[in-house]
Write a protein that holds these residues in place. Structure first.
Motif, PDB file in Angstrom:
ATOM      1  N   THR B  50      47.203 169.347 -59.120  1.00 55.08           N
ATOM      2  CA  THR B  50      45.958 169.082 -59.833  1.00 55.08           C
ATOM      3  C   THR B  50      45.280 167.884 -59.165  1.00 55.08           C
ATOM      4  OG1 THR B  50      46.961 167.506 -61.349  1.00 55.08           O
ATOM      5  CG2 THR B  50      47.000 169.832 -62.015  1.00 55.08           C
ATOM      6  N   LYS B 124      40.370 184.196 -55.960  1.00 54.07           N
ATOM      7  CA  LYS B 124      40.728 182.888 -55.400  1.00 54.07           C
ATOM      8  C   LYS B 124      40.795 182.948 -53.871  1.00 54.07           C
ATOM      9  CE  LYS B 124      41.635 178.703 -56.471  1.00 54.07           C
ATOM     10  NZ  LYS B 124      41.052 177.782 -57.431  1.00 54.07           N
ATOM     11  N   ALA B 144      42.658 172.814 -51.769  1.00 54.40           N
ATOM     12  CA  ALA B 144      43.211 172.229 -52.988  1.00 54.40           C
ATOM     13  C   ALA B 144      43.687 170.823 -52.665  1.00 54.40           C
ATOM     14  CB  ALA B 144      44.362 173.090 -53.494  1.00 54.40           C
ATOM     15  N   ASP B 147      39.575 172.437 -54.416  1.00 57.80           N
ATOM     16  CA  ASP B 147      39.132 173.822 -54.291  1.00 57.80           C
ATOM     17  C   ASP B 147      38.210 174.199 -55.462  1.00 57.80           C
ATOM     18  OD1 ASP B 147      41.522 173.334 -55.786  1.00 57.80           O
ATOM     19  OD2 ASP B 147      41.929 175.483 -55.849  1.00 57.80           O
ATOM     20  N   LYS B 149      37.244 175.869 -58.596  1.00 56.02           N
ATOM     21  CA  LYS B 149      38.009 176.388 -59.735  1.00 56.02           C
ATOM     22  C   LYS B 149      37.281 177.627 -60.266  1.00 56.02           C
ATOM     23  CE  LYS B 149      40.891 172.954 -59.366  1.00 56.02           C
ATOM     24  NZ  LYS B 149      40.308 172.276 -58.172  1.00 56.02           N
ATOM     25  N   HIS B 154      42.839 177.914 -62.939  1.00 60.45           N
ATOM     26  CA  HIS B 154      42.462 177.078 -61.784  1.00 60.45           C
ATOM     27  C   HIS B 154      41.606 177.829 -60.774  1.00 60.45           C
ATOM     28  CE1 HIS B 154      45.100 174.049 -63.368  1.00 60.45           C
ATOM     29  NE2 HIS B 154      46.071 174.934 -63.421  1.00 60.45           N
TER      30      HIS B 154
END
Lengths: 154, 154
Positions: B50, B124, B144, B147, B149, B154
């Motif tokens: 994260t 994604k 990431a 990146d 979302k 995510h």
């Protein structure tokens, strides 16, 4: 062979549904030149142009199903040979305060030479689903001809 | 079941290949936490965090093939159950002055409940391929944890 995508939109399902089930909504994220009748049994024509106005093709969809706030399903009636007879589906659900769009462009029988056309359409659908999200969350999408260009094929 | 994508990059194939075949290149568009040996027979670990630094998972790829300026192919050795044994492939070609990337994430046997996980990964991947293009064309991708979302996942 199916193209599948999933995107989450921070808005009520009714707002997402409106963007999928009305001519005005569809024109706000896929292509500005969207005309027809978006009700079940109706037909919707999506035409695409270059930024300078030349037409570069399009699709006509027969509307198979519209379930308010849940589902929209079309069958391709006119367009590139590879699209004929394929089905396009949007299913909505709620998760973690978002409206989740499960997208399927299903029943491809011909992916084009080397599979390139189907692969192109898969990536292009992703950019249009991001445009759908932008439209619903901000009021302004990126429909053609202002769509994100991804290659020599637009 | 396969995820497929196609994107065009305005740069020589050698530049795109470098972004796919080296640890530094991969860290510039997929995830910054990329480590290992990207040579054939090597293993590359991709870890995701994260923005606040918590690890949220990752994948380890075995490098099956690297053909300079043409092809990179991996097999998934560790990661989510649905990814195990699947293959990821990047094929490069030249068209209209662009390097075309044909992407395939192949041999999915389990798309997850309701097909949602595979659909998520498809969307994604599209955003990461746009990040790859950005890296190669501008020198700066969106790996990431920075990146794009796309949903509650995510």
């Amino acid at each position: 062979m199916d193209i599948v995508h999933r995107i989450g939109i921070k808005a009520p399902a009714a707002d997402v549904y409106k963007a999928l089930a009305t001519i005005e909504g569809l024109a706000g994220w896929w292509t500005r030149d969207t005309t027809g009748n978006a009700q079940p049994g109706g037909h919707v024509a999506f035409r695409f142009h270059t930024v300078t106005g030349d037409e570069i093709g399009g699709f006509t969809m027969g509307v198979l199903e519209q379930t308010p706030d849940h589902k929209v399903r079309w069958q391709v009636e006119d367009g590139p040979a590879e699209w004929l007879g394929t089905e396009v589906e949007f299913q909505l659900s709620q998760q973690d305060g978002q409206t989740i769009v499960m997208f399927g462009h299903r029943q491809w029988r011909d992916a084009g030479p080397g599979g390139e056309f189907m692969a192109h359409c898969s990536t292009k659908w992703a950019t249009f689903l991001l445009s759908l999200r932008e439209l619903v969350e901000t009021g302004r999408g990126q429909p053609a001809p202002d769509d994100v260009k991804i290659s020599n094929w637009h």
